[in-house]
Design an enzyme around this catalytic site. Structure first.
Site, PDB file in Angstrom:
ATOM      1  N   HIS A  97       0.844  -1.197   0.000  1.00  0.00           N
ATOM      2  CA  HIS A  97       0.000   0.000   0.000  1.00  0.00           C
ATOM      3  C   HIS A  97       0.875   1.239   0.000  1.00  0.00           C
ATOM      4  O   HIS A  97       1.995   1.214   0.517  1.00  0.00           O
ATOM      5  CB  HIS A  97      -0.932   0.007   1.227  1.00  0.00           C
ATOM      6  CG  HIS A  97      -0.227  -0.183   2.514  1.00  0.00           C
ATOM      7  ND1 HIS A  97       0.169  -1.425   2.974  1.00  0.00           N
ATOM      8  CD2 HIS A  97       0.203   0.700   3.450  1.00  0.00           C
ATOM      9  CE1 HIS A  97       0.782  -1.299   4.136  1.00  0.00           C
ATOM     10  NE2 HIS A  97       0.830  -0.002   4.446  1.00  0.00           N
ATOM     11  N   HIS A  99       1.123   5.125   1.231  1.00  0.00           N
ATOM     12  CA  HIS A  99       0.565   6.145   2.125  1.00  0.00           C
ATOM     13  C   HIS A  99       0.579   7.491   1.414  1.00  0.00           C
ATOM     14  O   HIS A  99       1.622   7.890   0.862  1.00  0.00           O
ATOM     15  CB  HIS A  99       1.430   6.308   3.383  1.00  0.00           C
ATOM     16  CG  HIS A  99       1.438   5.138   4.309  1.00  0.00           C
ATOM     17  ND1 HIS A  99       0.667   5.094   5.447  1.00  0.00           N
ATOM     18  CD2 HIS A  99       2.139   3.974   4.284  1.00  0.00           C
ATOM     19  CE1 HIS A  99       0.895   3.952   6.093  1.00  0.00           C
ATOM     20  NE2 HIS A  99       1.785   3.260   5.410  1.00  0.00           N
TER      21      HIS A  99
HETATM   22  P1  5GP Z   1       2.284   0.157   7.318  1.00  0.00           P
HETATM   23  O1  5GP Z   1       2.876   0.365   8.698  1.00  0.00           O
HETATM   24  O2  5GP Z   1       2.123  -1.309   7.006  1.00  0.00           O
HETATM   25  O3  5GP Z   1       3.023   0.903   6.226  1.00  0.00           O
HETATM   26  O4  5GP Z   1       0.866   0.831   7.362  1.00  0.00           O
HETATM   27  C1  5GP Z   1      -0.287   0.175   7.772  1.00  0.00           C
HETATM   28  C2  5GP Z   1      -1.321   1.221   7.976  1.00  0.00           C
HETATM   29  O5  5GP Z   1      -2.590   0.615   7.983  1.00  0.00           O
HETATM   30  C3  5GP Z   1      -1.195   1.989   9.309  1.00  0.00           C
HETATM   31  O6  5GP Z   1      -1.009   3.363   9.059  1.00  0.00           O
HETATM   32  C4  5GP Z   1      -2.506   1.686  10.039  1.00  0.00           C
HETATM   33  O7  5GP Z   1      -3.024   2.799  10.720  1.00  0.00           O
HETATM   34  C5  5GP Z   1      -3.426   1.260   8.905  1.00  0.00           C
HETATM   35  N1  5GP Z   1      -4.437   0.295   9.296  1.00  0.00           N
HETATM   36  C6  5GP Z   1      -4.248  -0.843  10.008  1.00  0.00           C
HETATM   37  N2  5GP Z   1      -5.414  -1.512  10.147  1.00  0.00           N
HETATM   38  C7  5GP Z   1      -6.363  -0.762   9.508  1.00  0.00           C
HETATM   39  C8  5GP Z   1      -7.773  -0.931   9.314  1.00  0.00           C
HETATM   40  O8  5GP Z   1      -8.387  -1.911   9.751  1.00  0.00           O
HETATM   41  N3  5GP Z   1      -8.410   0.032   8.599  1.00  0.00           N
HETATM   42  C9  5GP Z   1      -7.746   1.119   8.093  1.00  0.00           C
HETATM   43  N4  5GP Z   1      -8.476   2.020   7.412  1.00  0.00           N
HETATM   44  N5  5GP Z   1      -6.432   1.313   8.263  1.00  0.00           N
HETATM   45  C10 5GP Z   1      -5.737   0.379   8.967  1.00  0.00           C
END
Ligand code: 5GP
Ligand code: ZN
Length: 131
Positions: A97, A99
């Site tokens: 994903h 951001h």
């Molecule tokens: P990463 O740390 O993997 O780059 O980012 C994961 C992101 O997913 C985090 O910013 C976290 O807040 C978001 N996230 C985790 N679980 C959920 C969810 O159930 N729904 C949404 N909308 N965001 C989520």
């Protein structure tokens, strides 16, 4: 099934910013800054390094459009585009994903800092370009 696949399937609710056959963008639950958005392929790839280049290209093309809309309509002054890849880089959800983090001022609730390392640049280049 991973949490983002469950969101894509509609089994977990989300706030959809954009959707088409291939891509879903949702509001990040943390809202690190107002409008923090995640753009993801509907097909499960653990990280972008596993994606075919064309699919990654389309993901980034759409990210550009969505980022422009988020920044303009929320009157942000800029944004950070971030892809955490693997745990060492802070990836917590293993479904790739992007951001989109709108920025309102330099002291808002995210800080990204580049520290300096004294490395031999020629040696680094040699390693990158080997084979
Ligand atoms: P990463 O740390 O993997 O780059 O980012 C994961 C992101 O997913 C985090 O910013 C976290 O807040 C978001 N996230 C985790 N679980 C959920 C969810 O159930 N729904 C949404 N909308 N965001 C989520
Ligand atoms: Zn997934």
């Amino acid at each position: 099934m991973c949490i983002f696949c469950s969101i894509i399937e509609g089994n977990i609710p989300s706030k959809k910013v954009y959707e088409d056959d291939e891509i879903l963008a949702i509001l990040d639950i943390s809202q690190t800054t107002k409008g923090h958005t995640l753009v993801m392929p509907k097909k499960h790839y653990e990280n972008f390094l596993e994606m075919p280049a064309e699919e990654f290209g389309r993901l980034m093309e759409k990210t550009k459009d969505i980022a422009a809309r988020v920044v303009n309509n929320l009157h942000a002054n800029g944004c950070n585009i971030l892809i955490n890849t693997n745990e060492v880089a802070g990836q917590t959800v293993m479904h790739t994903h992007v951001h989109i983090i709108p920025r309102y001022d330099e002291n808002d609730s995210i800080s990204i800092q580049f520290n300096e390392n004294k490395l031999d640049l020629d040696e680094v280049l040699k390693q990158i370009n080997q084979d």
